[in-house]
Design a protein around this motif. Structure first.
Motif, mmCIF file in Angstrom:
data_model
loop_
_atom_site.group_PDB
_atom_site.id
_atom_site.type_symbol
_atom_site.label_atom_id
_atom_site.label_comp_id
_atom_site.label_asym_id
_atom_site.label_seq_id
_atom_site.Cartn_x
_atom_site.Cartn_y
_atom_site.Cartn_z
ATOM 1 N N MET A 53 -13.956 -4.517 3.507
ATOM 2 C CA MET A 53 -12.964 -5.301 2.775
ATOM 3 C C MET A 53 -13.636 -6.354 1.899
ATOM 4 O O MET A 53 -14.714 -6.858 2.227
ATOM 5 C CB MET A 53 -12.039 -5.999 3.773
ATOM 6 C CG MET A 53 -11.162 -5.062 4.571
ATOM 7 S SD MET A 53 -9.953 -4.229 3.528
ATOM 8 C CE MET A 53 -8.996 -5.635 2.966
ATOM 9 N N GLN A 102 0.834 -1.202 0.000
ATOM 10 C CA GLN A 102 0.000 0.000 0.000
ATOM 11 C C GLN A 102 0.868 1.251 0.000
ATOM 12 O O GLN A 102 1.886 1.325 0.685
ATOM 13 C CB GLN A 102 -0.917 0.005 1.219
ATOM 14 C CG GLN A 102 -1.942 1.128 1.198
ATOM 15 C CD GLN A 102 -2.930 1.019 2.336
ATOM 16 O OE1 GLN A 102 -2.848 0.117 3.152
ATOM 17 N NE2 GLN A 102 -3.859 1.947 2.403
ATOM 18 N N GLU A 135 -4.160 4.703 10.259
ATOM 19 C CA GLU A 135 -5.377 4.599 9.453
ATOM 20 C C GLU A 135 -5.993 3.210 9.596
ATOM 21 O O GLU A 135 -5.297 2.203 9.534
ATOM 22 C CB GLU A 135 -5.062 4.889 7.985
ATOM 23 C CG GLU A 135 -6.299 4.974 7.109
ATOM 24 C CD GLU A 135 -5.979 5.462 5.703
ATOM 25 O OE1 GLU A 135 -6.899 5.494 4.875
ATOM 26 O OE2 GLU A 135 -4.815 5.791 5.446
ATOM 27 N N LYS A 136 -7.311 3.162 9.757
ATOM 28 C CA LYS A 136 -8.022 1.894 9.935
ATOM 29 C C LYS A 136 -8.985 1.662 8.771
ATOM 30 O O LYS A 136 -9.659 2.583 8.321
ATOM 31 C CB LYS A 136 -8.812 1.912 11.246
ATOM 32 C CG LYS A 136 -7.967 2.125 12.490
ATOM 33 C CD LYS A 136 -8.841 2.233 13.723
ATOM 34 C CE LYS A 136 -8.003 2.489 14.973
ATOM 35 N NZ LYS A 136 -8.853 2.622 16.185
ATOM 36 N N THR A 137 -9.052 0.415 8.317
ATOM 37 C CA THR A 137 -10.013 0.030 7.292
ATOM 38 C C THR A 137 -11.049 -0.879 7.936
ATOM 39 O O THR A 137 -10.701 -1.980 8.397
ATOM 40 C CB THR A 137 -9.336 -0.705 6.128
ATOM 41 O OG1 THR A 137 -8.363 0.160 5.528
ATOM 42 C CG2 THR A 137 -10.361 -1.117 5.081
ATOM 43 N N ASP A 186 -5.347 -2.617 10.005
ATOM 44 C CA ASP A 186 -4.505 -1.431 10.024
ATOM 45 C C ASP A 186 -3.038 -1.828 9.882
ATOM 46 O O ASP A 186 -2.715 -2.997 9.673
ATOM 47 C CB ASP A 186 -4.750 -0.591 11.283
ATOM 48 C CG ASP A 186 -4.162 -1.199 12.556
ATOM 49 O OD1 ASP A 186 -3.564 -2.290 12.505
ATOM 50 O OD2 ASP A 186 -4.303 -0.565 13.623
ATOM 51 N N TYR A 231 -11.318 -4.019 12.486
ATOM 52 C CA TYR A 231 -10.655 -3.300 11.403
ATOM 53 C C TYR A 231 -9.289 -3.905 11.071
ATOM 54 O O TYR A 231 -8.722 -4.679 11.842
ATOM 55 C CB TYR A 231 -10.482 -1.829 11.765
ATOM 56 C CG TYR A 231 -9.697 -1.584 13.039
ATOM 57 C CD1 TYR A 231 -8.304 -1.473 13.037
ATOM 58 C CD2 TYR A 231 -10.359 -1.454 14.268
ATOM 59 C CE1 TYR A 231 -7.591 -1.255 14.213
ATOM 60 C CE2 TYR A 231 -9.654 -1.241 15.441
ATOM 61 C CZ TYR A 231 -8.273 -1.138 15.404
ATOM 62 O OH TYR A 231 -7.568 -0.931 16.571
ATOM 63 N N TYR A 255 -1.817 -4.798 4.799
ATOM 64 C CA TYR A 255 -2.012 -4.529 6.222
ATOM 65 C C TYR A 255 -1.096 -5.384 7.087
ATOM 66 O O TYR A 255 -0.630 -6.440 6.666
ATOM 67 C CB TYR A 255 -3.478 -4.788 6.617
ATOM 68 C CG TYR A 255 -4.455 -3.969 5.824
ATOM 69 C CD1 TYR A 255 -4.742 -2.661 6.191
ATOM 70 C CD2 TYR A 255 -5.072 -4.492 4.695
ATOM 71 C CE1 TYR A 255 -5.620 -1.893 5.444
ATOM 72 C CE2 TYR A 255 -5.955 -3.732 3.940
ATOM 73 C CZ TYR A 255 -6.228 -2.432 4.323
ATOM 74 O OH TYR A 255 -7.095 -1.683 3.581
#
Length: 258
Positions: A108, A83, A101-103, A237, A235, A153
């Motif tokens: 996903m 990334q 930053e968190k997804t 990250d 999440y 990640y």
């Protein structure tokens, strides 16, 4: 036209990052140097010829400067499935993602066992441990959920719970689900557990370097009903920069490995 064309490296960098620099910034930070397009260089990525390209799909050529060849960092990072982000305000290039930053987990790409594992937004099913969530993955007997993360990640931070009438401890096991995992696909990388009397528990899995992962949820007993929930506060990250290595961040409750 000559094979090696003299270029200004500053112009090349500006084109790659696609940023707008003011004259004041350029005067303070950009230093013109002499460099060459090296059209004689080719690239082999994982055993196959690879052509770096820009965001529009146009071929890129290596820059030769003082004995070294240079490539745009974005083209290389994307080829390696790392990334990359650029912050124009701070003038920072983040390779491997932004640490804080968190997804969200349900944002996903994922595949779930839709027989025993079901996404739900039903307000009755999203009420977990007296807390209302927007969405949960409910697993009442056992189930698998597979995420495609493309090595972007470092961590999966899973918020999970066992709800009434669940009476068994539930195990959450991490597997490498990549197509190239071969025999290692059957190896548990980490196993964490949640008990029925636990509050919502935070489970932290190391997923660094993995393209695809599977979380298998089941009791160690033979297929009992478990009533497990994975919550939408979970999440992915790239780690918590405020926490020391191996230490959960404040407020987290990581379980031990069995």
């Amino acid at each position: 036209m000559k094979n090696k064309k003299m270029v200004m490296i500053a112009v090349f960098v500006a084109a790659v990052i696609a940023s707008s620099y003011g004259s004041a910034y350029a005067a303070a930070n950009l230093e013109p140097i002499n460099a060459f397009f090296n059209r004689g260089v080719s690239f082999v990525l994982k055993g196959e010829l690879w052509q770096p390209k820009d965001e529009s799909g146009n071929p890129l050529t290596a820059i030769h400067y003082e004995g070294s060849n240079y490539l745009p960092v974005r083209a290389l990072a994307e080829a390696l499935k790392i990334q990359i982000d650029y912050d124009a305000v701070s003038q920072k290039i983040y390779i491997g993602g932004r640490p804080a930053e968190k997804t969200p987990i349900f944002a996903m790409p994922m595949e779930i066992d839709n027989i025993y594992a079901i996404l739900s937004k039903d307000s009755k099913e999203t009420l977990v441990k007296n807390k209302q969530f927007q969405e949960v993955l409910k697993i009442d007997q056992y189930g698998d959920v597979v995420f495609t993360i493309d090595r972007k990640y470092k961590r999966l931070v899973l918020d999970a719970a066992v709800v009434s009438p669940g009476e068994h401890e539930v195990e959450f096991s991490l597997y490498n689900a990549s197509d190239n995992a071969a025999n290692t696909a059957q190896t548990i990388l980490k196993k964490l557990a949640v008990k029925p009397d636990d509050d919502v528990k935070q489970l932290v899995f190391n997923v660094e370097g993995l393209e695809k992962i599977k979380i298998h949820v089941q009791s160690e007993n033979t297929n009992p009903y478990i009533y497990a929930r994975i919550l939408d506060t979970s999440y992915f990250d790239n780690g918590d920069p405020a926490a020391k290595e191996g230490t959960p961040s404040a407020g987290s409750k990581e379980t031990s490995t069995k």
